[in-house]
Scaffold this motif. Structure first.
Motif, PDB file in Angstrom:
ATOM      1  N   SER A  92       0.905   4.032  -2.979  1.00  0.00           N
ATOM      2  CA  SER A  92       0.394   5.353  -2.599  1.00  0.00           C
ATOM      3  C   SER A  92       1.279   6.459  -3.168  1.00  0.00           C
ATOM      4  O   SER A  92       0.876   7.620  -3.233  1.00  0.00           O
ATOM      5  CB  SER A  92       0.325   5.482  -1.075  1.00  0.00           C
ATOM      6  N   ARG A 135       0.837  -1.211   0.000  1.00  0.00           N
ATOM      7  CA  ARG A 135       0.000   0.000   0.000  1.00  0.00           C
ATOM      8  C   ARG A 135       0.866   1.253   0.000  1.00  0.00           C
ATOM      9  O   ARG A 135       0.571   2.226  -0.706  1.00  0.00           O
ATOM     10  CB  ARG A 135      -0.922  -0.007   1.223  1.00  0.00           C
ATOM     11  N   GLU A 153      -1.145  -3.111  -8.818  1.00  0.00           N
ATOM     12  CA  GLU A 153      -1.754  -1.878  -8.311  1.00  0.00           C
ATOM     13  C   GLU A 153      -3.254  -2.060  -8.096  1.00  0.00           C
ATOM     14  O   GLU A 153      -3.808  -1.611  -7.081  1.00  0.00           O
ATOM     15  CB  GLU A 153      -1.491  -0.729  -9.290  1.00  0.00           C
ATOM     16  N   GLN A 197       2.453   4.733  -9.862  1.00  0.00           N
ATOM     17  CA  GLN A 197       1.084   4.499 -10.326  1.00  0.00           C
ATOM     18  C   GLN A 197       0.984   4.627 -11.847  1.00  0.00           C
ATOM     19  O   GLN A 197       1.703   5.402 -12.468  1.00  0.00           O
ATOM     20  CB  GLN A 197       0.136   5.501  -9.666  1.00  0.00           C
ATOM     21  N   GLN A 245      -5.216  -1.775  -4.508  1.00  0.00           N
ATOM     22  CA  GLN A 245      -6.257  -0.758  -4.377  1.00  0.00           C
ATOM     23  C   GLN A 245      -7.581  -1.374  -3.948  1.00  0.00           C
ATOM     24  O   GLN A 245      -8.285  -0.836  -3.079  1.00  0.00           O
ATOM     25  CB  GLN A 245      -6.433  -0.005  -5.701  1.00  0.00           C
TER      26      GLN A 245
END
Length: 357
Positions: A256, A252, A270, A261, A274
């Motif tokens: 983040s 995570r 990812e 990303q 999520q």
């Protein structure tokens, strides 16, 4: 050669993905008096070798060579291909993505009639008036032919440049390679991470073999490109190790960070992280990432949901898809996968089709 036969040939190393590919082919409209056959080549030593094996198995005049991760969304694909081939006897090969002029440096495409999972923009498309655009090179994810020419497995014994080589072979034989006009993309390419570690090796072979056809001159590209490919593979392995060990917090924290990303080669990881965060935050009674699940089980669970949502998007559902989704996935899982893989403008309809209001 049987002029009333169309063969769909794929090299297969992922049976679940190929079954989804088959699902769309089996829904195609078949013109009267025509027949289709599906040929799966497993354990091929290279793409060219696999396609040669598939070619030998069929006497179909028309053959469609497609990757196992290509889903045909145009129900009238066969009719449209037949019309295109029969409109011009010099057309020998049809692709979905092509380059009008290929310089041998890299596969920089000019024309594209293909929806992909990482679409960021649309390339130029052939005009309706012309019906097609002649190209020098076409991508091997989908290549339809009307003539049997041997794939050059003697030179391209891997997974790169077999397709552009075949385009050159068709042009040497006097045939056109074209990308057709399409009001809507005929196919969806569920493309994921592709290893490019041997790309330069086969690019050099290509330039040496076909130098006279396009003044192809092999120029060694930056070593940084190979280093980048190696770094991507290392990153994937490190994330897989964290996932296998159940290090949820570390994952995570990793995703983040905005710098980690949106990468295609990390997209599945990812999405899983999520979904897990949203389900925990909202105390969902249905959890995607259950204790004891292996990485393979997680990826398959994500993929199956993606397939089901794409079927809803393309109106190719299987009986019971909605009930299956509702029983096995939370609304958060559906929302994340829909946002990631479903085309813009279709999210609301697909969410409703999945039973999420």
């Amino acid at each position: 050669m049987n002029p009333k036969q169309i063969a769909f040939i794929s090299c297969v190393n992922d049976k679940e993905e190929y079954m989804e590919c088959r699902h769309y082919i089996e829904k195609l409209y078949i013109p009267k008096s025509y027949e289709t056959e599906l040929i799966a080549i497993e354990g091929a030593s290279s793409m060219a070798a696999g396609y040669n094996a598939g070619m030998k198995r069929s006497d179909a005049e028309y053959k469609v060579y497609l990757h196992q991760d290509v889903f045909v969304r145009n129900r009238y694909l066969i009719r449209d291909l037949l019309r295109l081939f029969q409109s011009d006897e010099t057309i020998g090969m049809v692709g979905m993505i092509g380059a009008g002029k290929f310089d041998g440096a890299a596969a920089g495409w000019d024309y594209k009639s293909m929806q992909e999972s990482d679409d960021a923009f649309r390339l130029a498309e052939p005009s309706r008036e012309s019906g097609y655009m002649e190209v020098q090179a076409a991508d091997g994810l989908f290549l339809a032919t009307r003539h049997d020419l041997r794939w050059r497995e003697d030179i391209f014994d891997g997974w790169d440049f077999y397709d552009i080589s075949q385009c050159m072979e068709f042009q040497k034989a006097g045939y056109k390679v074209v990308v057709p006009y399409q009001k809507e993309p005929w196919c969806y390419h569920d493309n994921a991470y592709s290893k490019m570690l041997r790309y330069e090796h086969y690019r050099e072979r290509f330039c040496l073999k076909y130098a006279k056809m396009g003044n192809f001159l092999f120029r060694k590209r930056s070593e940084h490109l190979l280093a980048y490919e190696q770094a991507k593979e290392t990153a994937r392995k490190e994330i897989e190790a964290l996932m296998a060990a159940g290090y949820v917090k570390e994952l995570r924290d990793l995703f983040s960070n905005a710098n980690n990303q949106g990468y295609l080669y990390l997209r599945e990881y990812e999405s899983i992280v999520q979904i897990d965060w949203l389900e925990e935050t909202n105390r969902s009674p249905i959890r995607f990432w259950e204790a004891g699940m292996t990485n393979e089980e997680l990826f398959l669970k994500l993929r199956n949901l993606k397939y089901a949502l794409k079927r809803i998007e393309y109106q190719a559902e299987k009986t019971g898809d909605q009930n299956w989704i509702e029983q096995n996935y939370s609304q958060y899982a559906v929302a994340v996968v829909c946002q990631t893989y479903v085309s813009d403008g279709c999210h609301e309809r697909v969410m409703e089709g999945a039973g999420i209001s």
